[in-house]
Design an enzyme around this catalytic site. Structure first.
Site, PDB file in Angstrom:
ATOM      1  N   LEU A  36       0.805  -1.220   0.000  1.00 36.72           N
ATOM      2  CA  LEU A  36       0.000   0.000   0.000  1.00 36.72           C
ATOM      3  C   LEU A  36       0.843   1.277   0.000  1.00 36.72           C
ATOM      4  CD1 LEU A  36      -3.072  -0.907   2.189  1.00 36.72           C
ATOM      5  CD2 LEU A  36      -2.738  -1.085  -0.253  1.00 36.72           C
ATOM      6  N   TYR A 124       1.366   9.707  13.301  1.00 34.69           N
ATOM      7  CA  TYR A 124       0.453   8.561  13.118  1.00 34.69           C
ATOM      8  C   TYR A 124      -1.004   9.009  13.260  1.00 34.69           C
ATOM      9  CZ  TYR A 124      -2.225   4.400  14.530  1.00 34.69           C
ATOM     10  OH  TYR A 124      -3.194   3.429  14.648  1.00 34.69           O
TER      11      TYR A 124
HETATM   12  N1  LIG Z   1      -2.798  -1.517  17.496  1.00 40.59           N
HETATM   13  C1  LIG Z   1      -3.485  -0.628  18.181  1.00 40.59           C
HETATM   14  O1  LIG Z   1      -3.303  -0.435  19.383  1.00 40.59           O
HETATM   15  C2  LIG Z   1      -4.548   0.198  17.495  1.00 40.59           C
HETATM   16  C3  LIG Z   1      -5.225   1.164  18.252  1.00 40.59           C
HETATM   17  C4  LIG Z   1      -6.219   1.925  17.636  1.00 40.59           C
HETATM   18  C5  LIG Z   1      -6.527   1.701  16.299  1.00 40.59           C
HETATM   19  N2  LIG Z   1      -5.845   0.786  15.592  1.00 40.59           N
HETATM   20  C6  LIG Z   1      -6.204   0.608  14.184  1.00 40.59           C
HETATM   21  O2  LIG Z   1      -6.763  -0.674  14.033  1.00 40.59           O
HETATM   22  C7  LIG Z   1      -6.444  -1.198  12.733  1.00 40.59           C
HETATM   23  C8  LIG Z   1      -5.776  -2.552  12.863  1.00 40.59           C
HETATM   24  O3  LIG Z   1      -4.579  -2.371  13.619  1.00 40.59           O
HETATM   25  P1  LIG Z   1      -3.656  -3.615  14.019  1.00 40.59           P
HETATM   26  O4  LIG Z   1      -3.211  -3.396  15.418  1.00 40.59           O
HETATM   27  O5  LIG Z   1      -4.306  -4.887  13.628  1.00 40.59           O
HETATM   28  O6  LIG Z   1      -2.403  -3.333  13.053  1.00 40.59           O
HETATM   29  P2  LIG Z   1      -1.163  -4.290  12.729  1.00 40.59           P
HETATM   30  O7  LIG Z   1      -1.173  -5.489  13.580  1.00 40.59           O
HETATM   31  O8  LIG Z   1       0.037  -3.414  12.699  1.00 40.59           O
HETATM   32  O9  LIG Z   1      -1.500  -4.756  11.246  1.00 40.59           O
HETATM   33  C9  LIG Z   1      -1.432  -3.904  10.162  1.00 40.59           C
HETATM   34  C10 LIG Z   1      -1.258  -4.741   8.911  1.00 40.59           C
HETATM   35  O10 LIG Z   1      -1.067  -3.825   7.812  1.00 40.59           O
HETATM   36  C11 LIG Z   1       0.027  -4.317   7.045  1.00 40.59           C
HETATM   37  N3  LIG Z   1       0.713  -3.271   6.322  1.00 40.59           N
HETATM   38  C12 LIG Z   1       1.515  -2.287   6.817  1.00 40.59           C
HETATM   39  N4  LIG Z   1       2.063  -1.601   5.805  1.00 40.59           N
HETATM   40  C13 LIG Z   1       1.594  -2.145   4.659  1.00 40.59           C
HETATM   41  C14 LIG Z   1       1.803  -1.879   3.295  1.00 40.59           C
HETATM   42  N5  LIG Z   1       2.644  -0.914   2.863  1.00 40.59           N
HETATM   43  N6  LIG Z   1       1.171  -2.631   2.370  1.00 40.59           N
HETATM   44  C15 LIG Z   1       0.356  -3.644   2.749  1.00 40.59           C
HETATM   45  N7  LIG Z   1       0.123  -3.951   4.035  1.00 40.59           N
HETATM   46  C16 LIG Z   1       0.734  -3.219   4.974  1.00 40.59           C
HETATM   47  C17 LIG Z   1       0.963  -4.911   8.090  1.00 40.59           C
HETATM   48  O11 LIG Z   1       1.891  -5.761   7.445  1.00 40.59           O
HETATM   49  P3  LIG Z   1       3.393  -5.869   8.065  1.00 40.59           P
HETATM   50  O12 LIG Z   1       3.239  -6.429   9.441  1.00 40.59           O
HETATM   51  O13 LIG Z   1       4.083  -6.749   7.092  1.00 40.59           O
HETATM   52  O14 LIG Z   1       3.916  -4.460   8.092  1.00 40.59           O
HETATM   53  C18 LIG Z   1      -0.022  -5.644   8.981  1.00 40.59           C
HETATM   54  O15 LIG Z   1      -0.322  -6.930   8.506  1.00 40.59           O
HETATM   55  C19 LIG Z   1      -5.586  -0.119  12.059  1.00 40.59           C
HETATM   56  O16 LIG Z   1      -6.407   0.716  11.289  1.00 40.59           O
HETATM   57  C20 LIG Z   1      -5.026   0.672  13.233  1.00 40.59           C
HETATM   58  O17 LIG Z   1      -4.708   1.997  12.866  1.00 40.59           O
HETATM   59  C21 LIG Z   1      -4.869   0.006  16.152  1.00 40.59           C
END
Ligand SMILES: NC(=O)c1ccc[n+]([C@@H]2O[C@H](COP(=O)([O-])OP(=O)(O)OC[C@H]3O[C@@H](n4cnc5c(N)ncnc54)[C@H](OP(=O)(O)O)[C@@H]3O)[C@@H](O)[C@H]2O)c1
Length: 297
Positions: A36, A124
């Site tokens: 992405l 972020y």
């Molecule tokens: N984690 C939190 O505490 C939190 C809190 C509030 C909201 N959120 C939101 O909730 C949602 C899910 O978060 P999550 O914690 O599940 O995130 P995560 O575990 O970091 O997963 C994000 C996914 O996106 C992929 N990704 C990153 N860069 C990419 C790229 N250039 N192309 C394709 N894929 C890519 C990552 O792949 P790689 O691992 O290979 O980079 C990973 O599989 C997101 O919208 C996040 O902003 C998260």
């Protein structure tokens, strides 16, 4: 229903992949199959899959690294969701996207409503807010679900870190002045699947009645200190813990490149009232999550 899931290996994406299978055919991608940071590739994937709904669980979530990689964070968190909204709109497809409590500055002392003004403190948070706005600007059939403090047990998260620290350190110091809703990725995924189950076979038509922004996070809120204590209390292998005391610390004690909001709990009433769904109490969810980790050898 044809579902396009982006981010299948993330904390949330993994759980979504598990939960969505009962609703239809799931075409799931993640990096490196789709990158992405070159978001134009999304158009080709949508042409190929012809989804009824796109679920975007990808994000650039490295909050501190984003301070020095603002362009990449912006492309993944803001430009890519905008393109998803554009193709969804053009193909009469619904879009479900996730955002974050880090769009707020945390200066409030009651949980944030969807109508409260965002004021991100970090690159972020700003990039996620820009992503929300890009989707809203296109319009169409979309749901933006703002969530907070997401954890899973299969990738590094606050929960796995606390468990690991407890095996190494006699005294833990955990910040007491950051407060939000701990959210188990599985519960968020299951609520998303239940939401989609209501949408029937024409999700775009159903979703378009409710298009907008909703808060959806674990019910109730806690400080990181309370959360850490609850994690250790729910650990069914307490004999492995070296930790004898957990002391309160302040955010200022641990300087980080990105500033984080202090009080960023989300009020999820709007989602509950609209869809008659909610996530369980954060402590109940944590107990269930921990029971799962303990059952693995
Ligand atoms: N984690 C939190 O505490 C939190 C809190 C509030 C909201 N959120 C939101 O909730 C949602 C899910 O978060 P999550 O914690 O599940 O995130 P995560 O575990 O970091 O997963 C994000 C996914 O996106 C992929 N990704 C990153 N860069 C990419 C790229 N250039 N192309 C394709 N894929 C890519 C990552 O792949 P790689 O691992 O290979 O980079 C990973 O599989 C997101 O919208 C996040 O902003 C998260």
């Amino acid at each position: 229903m044809q579902i396009l899931l982006l981010g299948k290996y993330g904390q949330l994406g993994w759980e979504l992949h598990r939960s969505l299978g009962t609703l239809g055919e799931v075409a799931a991608f993640d990096s490196p199959e789709i990158d992405l940071s070159h978001p134009e590739g999304i158009r080709q994937v949508v042409q190929q899959v012809k989804p009824d709904v796109i679920i975007n669980a990808t994000a650039y979530t490295a909050v501190d690294r984003a301070e020095s990689e603002s362009e990449t964070a912006h492309t993944i968190n803001a430009v890519a969701p905008g393109i998803m909204a554009e193709v969804a709109f053009a193909h009469d497809t619904a879009l479900i996207h996730y955002s974050t409590d880090y769009v707020f500055d945390g200066a409030q002392n009651r949980p944030y409503l969807e109508t409260d003004s965002p004021n991100p403190l970090s690159v972020y948070g700003q990039s996620k807010l820009d992503g929300e706005r890009a989707i809203q600007q296109i319009g169409g059939a979309y749901l933006i679900l703002r969530t907070s403090w997401v954890y899973s047990l299969r990738r590094d998260s606050f929960v796995t870190k606390v468990l690991s620290w407890s095996r190494q350190q006699k005294t833990l110091r955990v910040v007491a002045d950051q407060v939000s809703n701990p959210t188990w990725a599985r519960m968020l995924a299951e609520a998303t699947a239940q939401l989609l189950a209501k949408a029937g076979t024409r999700p775009a038509r159903w979703v378009s009645q409710y298009s907008g922004l909703y808060h959806l996070a674990g019910f109730g809120y806690a400080s990181r200190l309370d959360w850490a204590k609850a994690i250790l209390d729910a650990d069914s292998r307490p004999a492995e813990q070296l930790t004898q005391e957990i002391l309160p610390a302040q955010t200022a004690d641990f300087p980080t490149p990105a500033r984080r909001p202090l009080f960023s709990a989300l009020d999820c009433q709007r989602f509950m009232d609209t869809f008659n769904l909610r996530l369980p109490d954060w402590q109940e969810a944590l107990t269930l999550a921990m029971a799962e980790i303990q059952s693995t050898p």
